[in-house]
Scaffold this active site. Structure first.
Site, PDB file in Angstrom:
ATOM      1  N   ASP A  99      17.157  39.374 -10.590  1.00  0.00           N
ATOM      2  CA  ASP A  99      15.975  39.345  -9.914  1.00  0.00           C
ATOM      3  C   ASP A  99      16.131  40.079  -8.420  1.00  0.00           C
ATOM      4  OD1 ASP A  99      15.497  37.660 -12.115  1.00  0.00           O
ATOM      5  OD2 ASP A  99      14.051  36.541 -11.016  1.00  0.00           O
ATOM      6  N   LYS A 173       7.727  40.768 -11.081  1.00  0.00           N
ATOM      7  CA  LYS A 173       7.842  39.149 -10.679  1.00  0.00           C
ATOM      8  C   LYS A 173       6.920  39.204  -9.397  1.00  0.00           C
ATOM      9  CE  LYS A 173      11.016  35.640  -9.114  1.00  0.00           C
ATOM     10  NZ  LYS A 173      12.473  35.465  -8.997  1.00  0.00           N
ATOM     11  N   LYS A 207       6.515  38.004 -14.684  1.00  0.00           N
ATOM     12  CA  LYS A 207       7.008  36.535 -14.317  1.00  0.00           C
ATOM     13  C   LYS A 207       6.187  35.893 -13.041  1.00  0.00           C
ATOM     14  CE  LYS A 207      10.940  34.130 -12.510  1.00  0.00           C
ATOM     15  NZ  LYS A 207      12.457  34.212 -12.350  1.00  0.00           N
TER      16      LYS A 207
HETATM   17  O1  LIG Z   1      11.721  32.725  -7.979  1.00  0.00           O
HETATM   18  C1  LIG Z   1      11.195  31.536  -7.802  1.00  0.00           C
HETATM   19  C2  LIG Z   1      10.655  30.968  -6.476  1.00  0.00           C
HETATM   20  O2  LIG Z   1      11.660  30.979  -5.551  1.00  0.00           O
HETATM   21  C3  LIG Z   1      10.118  29.552  -6.620  1.00  0.00           C
HETATM   22  O3  LIG Z   1       9.257  29.222  -5.959  1.00  0.00           O
HETATM   23  P1  LIG Z   1       8.729  27.741  -5.664  1.00  0.00           P
HETATM   24  O4  LIG Z   1       9.901  27.027  -4.822  1.00  0.00           O
HETATM   25  O5  LIG Z   1       7.462  27.858  -4.970  1.00  0.00           O
HETATM   26  O6  LIG Z   1       8.432  27.092  -7.245  1.00  0.00           O
END
Ligand SMILES: O=C[C@H](O)COP(=O)(O)O
Length: 247
Positions: A99, A173, A207
């Site tokens: 990513d 994403k 994503k």
């Molecule tokens: O890539 C994913 C994010 O870091 C997740 O974010 P979050 O902590 O708001 O679920």
């Protein structure tokens, strides 16, 4: 529909961000990996330094869990050489998904050739090694127009340079989950953001990441059409699925 197979269960804090010692952070990472194995999530998303550990645990457990990691996280403003070096290291350590954070500041400043080059090179390296590649646009740092333009730019780089059979392996994403907005505005996968991304990134998959916290949030994203959800609340989301199957 098995909601767990949409979930990239995510823990990306450094020890200092979590306010704990290095040793304690490793314990948190190990617990997150064990949980993801037990719950049969699609993927565990962790910082690059923990990829080898995750691969070892998964092998021992004879699990199909995938391992994802972040490249140039969370700011995305390193030069191409650094991004590629990080990607190669993650590949060497066995990461399945890479990513990448786009250099969204460069994009905002109109440096389109730089961002096109990093998308092309990063994707080439990922696909050549049979990895899934995701490009984080950090939507909260962008205007609506920029979300549309950057999603379309990523799509155009991919469809101009890769085969149709590769499109499913290159995601757009929404967010790192680490971007701080002024006035604490929502900083991640909001419905309007995801709709703009889906409309402009297609045929590439999207994503949704950043702020997806509940089963209802996750179902909403899936209904919109996202193919993966990155979340630090994967267990809560999965548990919500025990009571109601809305599909
Ligand atoms: O890539 C994913 C994010 O870091 C997740 O974010 P979050 O902590 O708001 O679920």
């Amino acid at each position: 529909m098995n909601i767990k197979q949409y979930l990239d269960s995510t823990y990306l804090k450094t020890a200092s961000q979590a306010g704990i010692s290095e040793e304690d952070n490793i314990v948190v990472v190990k617990n997150a990996i064990s949980e993801a194995i037990r719950e049969k999530f699609k993927l565990i998303m962790i910082r690059p330094e923990y990829v080898s550990l995750a691969k070892e645990m998964i092998l021992k457990a004879n699990s199909n869990l995938l391992v994802g990691t972040v490249i140039d996280f969370p700011q995305g403003n390193s030069n191409l050489e650094t991004k590629i070096k990080e990607a190669n290291e993650a590949i060497k350590n066995g990461a399945d998904d890479l990513d990448f954070v786009c250099n969204y500041e460069a994009f905002k400043n109109g440096n389109v050739s730089l961002i096109k080059e990093e998308i092309l090179m990063g994707t080439q390296i990922g696909l050549a090694n049979n990895k899934t590649v995701k490009w984080i646009i950090e939507a909260a740092a962008l205007t609506d127009k920029e979300i549309i333009q950057l999603s379309a730019l990523i799509k155009n780089v991919i469809i101009s340079n890769f085969k149709e059979e590769d499109y499913a392996s290159v995601f757009v994403k929404s967010s790192t989950g680490f971007y701080i907005t002024e006035n604490n505005l929502p900083n991640g996968a909001t419905v309007p953001t995801i709709i703009m991304m889906l409309e402009n990134a297609s045929p590439l998959p999207v994503k949704a990441a950043g702020g997806v916290r509940s089963y209802e949030d996750a179902i909403q994203m899936i209904r919109l059409g996202v193919k993966r959800i990155g979340t630090s609340a994967a267990k809560t989301i999965a548990d919500g699925n025990n009571t109601t199957n809305q599909y």
